[in-house]
Design an enzyme around this catalytic site. Structure first.
Site, PDB file in Angstrom:
ATOM      1  N   ASP A  14      67.070  63.789  68.848  1.00 26.08           N
ATOM      2  CA  ASP A  14      67.634  64.947  69.541  1.00 26.08           C
ATOM      3  C   ASP A  14      69.100  64.715  69.871  1.00 26.08           C
ATOM      4  O   ASP A  14      69.457  63.681  70.451  1.00 26.08           O
ATOM      5  CB  ASP A  14      66.886  65.208  70.856  1.00 26.08           C
ATOM      6  CG  ASP A  14      65.477  65.715  70.627  1.00 26.08           C
ATOM      7  OD1 ASP A  14      65.143  66.045  69.478  1.00 26.08           O
ATOM      8  OD2 ASP A  14      64.714  65.778  71.608  1.00 26.08           O
ATOM      9  N   LYS A  41      58.235  66.936  69.081  1.00 27.48           N
ATOM     10  CA  LYS A  41      57.124  67.273  69.964  1.00 27.48           C
ATOM     11  C   LYS A  41      56.022  66.224  69.912  1.00 27.48           C
ATOM     12  O   LYS A  41      55.464  65.836  70.936  1.00 27.48           O
ATOM     13  CB  LYS A  41      56.571  68.654  69.623  1.00 27.48           C
ATOM     14  CG  LYS A  41      57.570  69.794  69.832  1.00 27.48           C
ATOM     15  CD  LYS A  41      56.897  71.140  69.855  1.00 27.48           C
ATOM     16  CE  LYS A  41      56.093  71.340  71.105  1.00 27.48           C
ATOM     17  NZ  LYS A  41      56.882  71.320  72.334  1.00 27.48           N
ATOM     18  N   GLY A  42      55.694  65.756  68.727  1.00 27.72           N
ATOM     19  CA  GLY A  42      54.647  64.753  68.621  1.00 27.72           C
ATOM     20  C   GLY A  42      55.014  63.454  69.300  1.00 27.72           C
ATOM     21  O   GLY A  42      54.235  62.896  70.092  1.00 27.72           O
ATOM     22  N   ALA A  43      56.213  62.953  68.999  1.00 28.60           N
ATOM     23  CA  ALA A  43      56.651  61.689  69.595  1.00 28.60           C
ATOM     24  C   ALA A  43      56.819  61.830  71.107  1.00 28.60           C
ATOM     25  O   ALA A  43      56.497  60.909  71.864  1.00 28.60           O
ATOM     26  CB  ALA A  43      57.951  61.223  68.952  1.00 28.60           C
ATOM     27  N   ASN A  44      57.344  62.974  71.563  1.00 31.38           N
ATOM     28  CA  ASN A  44      57.464  63.200  73.009  1.00 31.38           C
ATOM     29  C   ASN A  44      56.103  63.096  73.688  1.00 31.38           C
ATOM     30  O   ASN A  44      55.958  62.469  74.742  1.00 31.38           O
ATOM     31  CB  ASN A  44      58.050  64.583  73.297  1.00 31.38           C
ATOM     32  CG  ASN A  44      59.504  64.714  72.894  1.00 31.38           C
ATOM     33  OD1 ASN A  44      60.177  63.729  72.616  1.00 31.38           O
ATOM     34  ND2 ASN A  44      59.981  65.940  72.840  1.00 31.38           N
ATOM     35  N   ASN A 186      52.288  78.258  75.601  1.00 35.82           N
ATOM     36  CA  ASN A 186      53.022  78.862  76.707  1.00 35.82           C
ATOM     37  C   ASN A 186      52.905  80.376  76.578  1.00 35.82           C
ATOM     38  O   ASN A 186      52.225  80.886  75.676  1.00 35.82           O
ATOM     39  CB  ASN A 186      54.478  78.377  76.750  1.00 35.82           C
ATOM     40  CG  ASN A 186      55.296  78.790  75.531  1.00 35.82           C
ATOM     41  OD1 ASN A 186      54.971  79.755  74.831  1.00 35.82           O
ATOM     42  ND2 ASN A 186      56.368  78.063  75.269  1.00 35.82           N
ATOM     43  N   LEU A 223      52.922  79.241  82.137  1.00 36.63           N
ATOM     44  CA  LEU A 223      53.782  80.392  82.408  1.00 36.63           C
ATOM     45  C   LEU A 223      55.056  79.968  83.126  1.00 36.63           C
ATOM     46  O   LEU A 223      55.507  80.626  84.059  1.00 36.63           O
ATOM     47  CB  LEU A 223      53.031  81.441  83.238  1.00 36.63           C
ATOM     48  CG  LEU A 223      51.881  82.163  82.549  1.00 36.63           C
ATOM     49  CD1 LEU A 223      50.558  81.465  82.833  1.00 36.63           C
ATOM     50  CD2 LEU A 223      51.799  83.610  83.000  1.00 36.63           C
ATOM     51  N   ALA A 249      61.310  69.125  76.711  1.00 37.39           N
ATOM     52  CA  ALA A 249      60.159  68.207  76.751  1.00 37.39           C
ATOM     53  C   ALA A 249      59.263  68.398  77.966  1.00 37.39           C
ATOM     54  O   ALA A 249      58.314  67.636  78.152  1.00 37.39           O
ATOM     55  CB  ALA A 249      60.586  66.746  76.653  1.00 37.39           C
ATOM     56  N   ASP A 252      55.928  69.160  76.519  1.00 42.72           N
ATOM     57  CA  ASP A 252      55.371  67.960  75.892  1.00 42.72           C
ATOM     58  C   ASP A 252      54.850  66.995  76.950  1.00 42.72           C
ATOM     59  O   ASP A 252      53.794  66.376  76.774  1.00 42.72           O
ATOM     60  CB  ASP A 252      56.429  67.276  75.032  1.00 42.72           C
ATOM     61  CG  ASP A 252      56.881  68.138  73.866  1.00 42.72           C
ATOM     62  OD1 ASP A 252      56.069  68.952  73.391  1.00 42.72           O
ATOM     63  OD2 ASP A 252      58.038  68.001  73.443  1.00 42.72           O
ATOM     64  N   SER A 291      63.381  61.803  79.991  1.00 42.61           N
ATOM     65  CA  SER A 291      62.969  62.520  81.205  1.00 42.61           C
ATOM     66  C   SER A 291      61.502  62.303  81.557  1.00 42.61           C
ATOM     67  O   SER A 291      61.070  62.658  82.660  1.00 42.61           O
ATOM     68  CB  SER A 291      63.215  64.023  81.030  1.00 42.61           C
ATOM     69  OG  SER A 291      62.278  64.597  80.125  1.00 42.61           O
TER      70      SER A 291
END
Length: 300
Positions: A14, A41-44, A186, A223, A249, A252, A291
């Site tokens: 990123d 997304k997967g690694a996060n 979401n 939401l 993230a 995630d 984060s």
């Protein structure tokens, strides 16, 4: 030791610019600060699992390019205590994401999937051979749908719970829904999947009912600042109030934490509260993986 949680998905590098506001089309804004960090997304979600499941183990399945970013990805995953099972693509570059974040923490993201987009079912299958030992399989949609579908089939045959975070939003094949135990869109993803504009508790319940009718037993719709609606509890769970710095993230983190809570057999209410607390803490910090909190930072 508890059974491992398997995560199959994407890994990106990123590159984030934080500024006063997001630029309009054709506009250049020059007041930003730059941060490069691990993402995807997967690694996060795998990092969230690893940091929040200290007594367990996380196995990550993915694909990278034969390049510096790919090698750094493997090293970072190992440093987190994750077992990386990575296919190396000799032609495609590793995945990258360009992220813009404004002062309210809202973001827009452009992703070059690279090797993530060529992760085939044939390549994934050998990595799934011991999936029967897993406490859960966590999936997203930054890898080919055929690979996601095959992983869900293998998990179903092995009796392993499957959680799908349907992001980025796209149409799902009808045969995937009955293979899932949980789906966690979401509000925008829920609307795209069901056609129901999800704005509040009532509309979230309608959207969830449509997804359940397609074969998913449990639906959890996030939401944003309102919280999340859960079919297992039949109500909206209000979000924690925090000052958001960066929402990258957050979803995630929520999904990785929720998978951990289910692996630890927490009751639904506690599982949701655990995931919400982890996500709330993540938005108070910049970056994707930087984060994500550790278990000792949470109250549970």
């Amino acid at each position: 030791m508890p059974n491992p949680i398997f995560v199959l998905g994407s890994t990106n590098t990123d590159m984030t610019i934080r500024g006063e506001r997001l630029p309009l089309p054709g506009e250049t804004i020059s007041d930003g600060s730059f941060l490069m960090a691990a993402g995807g997304k997967g690694a996060n979600q795998a990092v969230a699992v690893a940091r929040l499941y200290p007594q367990g183990r996380c196995v990550f399945l993915g694909k990278v390019g034969d390049d510096l970013f790919g090698r750094e990805t493997e090293a970072r995953l190992k440093a987190e205590g994750i077992e990386p099972r990575l296919v190396v693509d000799r032609e495609q570059a590793s995945g990258t994401a360009l992220i813009l974040v404004d002062r309210q923490g809202q973001n827009c993201i452009s992703v070059a999937l690279g090797a993530n987009g060529t992760f085939s079912p044939q390549e994934a299958l050998p990595l799934l051979q011991d999936l029967s030992q897993a406490a859960a399989l966590l999936l997203q949609l930054e890898t080919p749908m055929e690979t996601v579908l095959q992983a869900a089939r293998v998990a179903r045959q092995a009796g392993v719970p499957v959680l799908l975070n349907p992001a980025p939003a796209r149409e799902l094949p009808p045969e995937l829904y009955p293979l899932l135990d949980w789906i966690t869109p979401n509000e925008r993803e829920a609307q795209q999947l069901t056609g129901v504009p999800v704005e509040d508790e009532e509309s979230a319940a309608r959207a969830a009912g449509i997804l359940q009718a397609r074969g998913v037993p449990h639906v959890l719709i996030t939401l944003g600042s309102q919280g999340c609606w859960c079919s297992a509890t039949g109500r909206l769970h209000p979000a924690r109030k925090v000052k958001a710095v960066d929402c990258v993230a957050a979803g995630d983190t929520f999904n990785g934490a929720f998978a951990v809570a289910l692996a630890e057999s927490l009751p639904w209410e506690e599982a949701i509260a655990f995931a919400q607390e982890a996500a709330a803490l993540s938005v108070t910090r910049p970056g994707a993986q930087p984060s994500i909190p550790r278990r000792e930072e949470l109250s549970r």
